[in-house]
Write a protein that holds these residues in place. Sequence first.
Motif, short mmCIF file in Angstrom:
data_model
loop_
_atom_site.label_atom_id
_atom_site.label_comp_id
_atom_site.label_asym_id
_atom_site.label_seq_id
_atom_site.Cartn_x
_atom_site.Cartn_y
_atom_site.Cartn_z
N GLU A 23 0.84 -1.21 0.00
CA GLU A 23 0.00 0.00 0.00
C GLU A 23 0.87 1.25 0.00
N VAL A 24 0.48 2.18 -0.84
CA VAL A 24 1.20 3.45 -0.93
C VAL A 24 0.22 4.58 -0.61
N TYR A 25 0.60 5.42 0.32
CA TYR A 25 -0.15 6.66 0.57
C TYR A 25 0.83 7.81 0.50
N SER A 26 0.63 8.67 -0.49
CA SER A 26 1.54 9.79 -0.65
C SER A 26 0.73 11.05 -0.91
N MET A 27 1.44 12.14 -1.15
CA MET A 27 0.75 13.42 -1.32
C MET A 27 1.36 14.14 -2.51
N CYS A 28 0.50 14.51 -3.47
CA CYS A 28 1.05 15.15 -4.66
C CYS A 28 1.57 16.54 -4.31
N GLU A 29 2.74 16.83 -4.83
CA GLU A 29 3.40 18.08 -4.44
C GLU A 29 2.77 19.30 -5.10
N HIS A 30 1.90 19.07 -6.09
CA HIS A 30 1.29 20.22 -6.77
C HIS A 30 0.08 20.75 -6.02
N HIS A 31 -0.72 19.85 -5.45
CA HIS A 31 -1.96 20.28 -4.80
C HIS A 31 -2.01 19.91 -3.32
N MET A 32 -1.01 19.17 -2.86
CA MET A 32 -1.01 18.62 -1.50
C MET A 32 -2.28 17.82 -1.24
N LEU A 33 -2.67 17.04 -2.24
CA LEU A 33 -3.78 16.11 -2.07
C LEU A 33 -3.22 14.70 -2.19
N PRO A 34 -3.89 13.73 -1.59
CA PRO A 34 -3.34 12.38 -1.58
C PRO A 34 -3.31 11.73 -2.96
#
Length: 199
Positions: A83-94
């Motif tokens: 499982e991967v949970y990360s946060m996009c650096e453009h919108h700070m959304l998961p």
Amino acid sequence: MKSYEKIEQYDTEITEALADNYRVIIENLGEDVTREGLEKTPERVAKAMQYLTHGYGLDPLEILKSAMFIEDHQQMIVVKDIEVYSMCEHHMLPFFGKAHVAYIPNGKIVGLSKIPRVVDAFARRMQVQERLTDQIKNCIQDALNPLGVAVVIEAQHMCMQMRGIQKQNSVTTTSSFTGAFEKDKTRKEFISLVSNKLS
Ligand SMILES: Nc1nc2c(ncn2[C@@H]2O[C@H](COP(=O)(O)OP(=O)(O)OP(=O)(O)O)[C@@H](O)[C@H]2O)c(=O)[nH]1
Ligand SMILES: [Zn+2]
């Protein structure tokens, strides 16, 4: 606690500074930050965001080096469905999904749990999926000097689902390979081993 384990405690100064900022953000969004339900929200968000980015405090190379064993085994080792949970650096959304990781040892193997730990150490940061994929691959390559490494990540991006283009079912697949996995036959073997998860 080992240096790479997940944080359970939060630095008070950083938490307060973040909470002050979130208080302003919540107000700027048009809410009343003093109402009961929101009173503690700035502190909660401050801690949540620190948790979601705790990978900055981890040393992924060190994680692998802490459990490497000499072993004469030269077959493909696959850890899939991580499982991967990360946060996009453009919108700070998961963005979230699954990682599939394989390597072919060259004299050294690594404790299996360390592979998902490395995935987490890089994922729990502000990321783009492509860089996350490459960083995991490079870290395993550098630590173990194996005959090859393969990393595939399939993920859904909330910034494409909840907002923006609003495509609810699109999945992005990224991949990165070294050494033996650059050969068709080995790459195909890997893909077939994880393929029930790749559509
Ligand atoms: N390559 C890549 N792009 C990503 C990732 N996460 C988010 N993005 C994209 O980053 C881009 C930022 O584009 P901008 O045009 O600057 O931002 P925007 O106006 O919010 O774009 P839209 O999402 O199209 O509304 C968007 O196309 C996102 O889909 C990722 O992990 N990898
Ligand atoms: Zn985004």
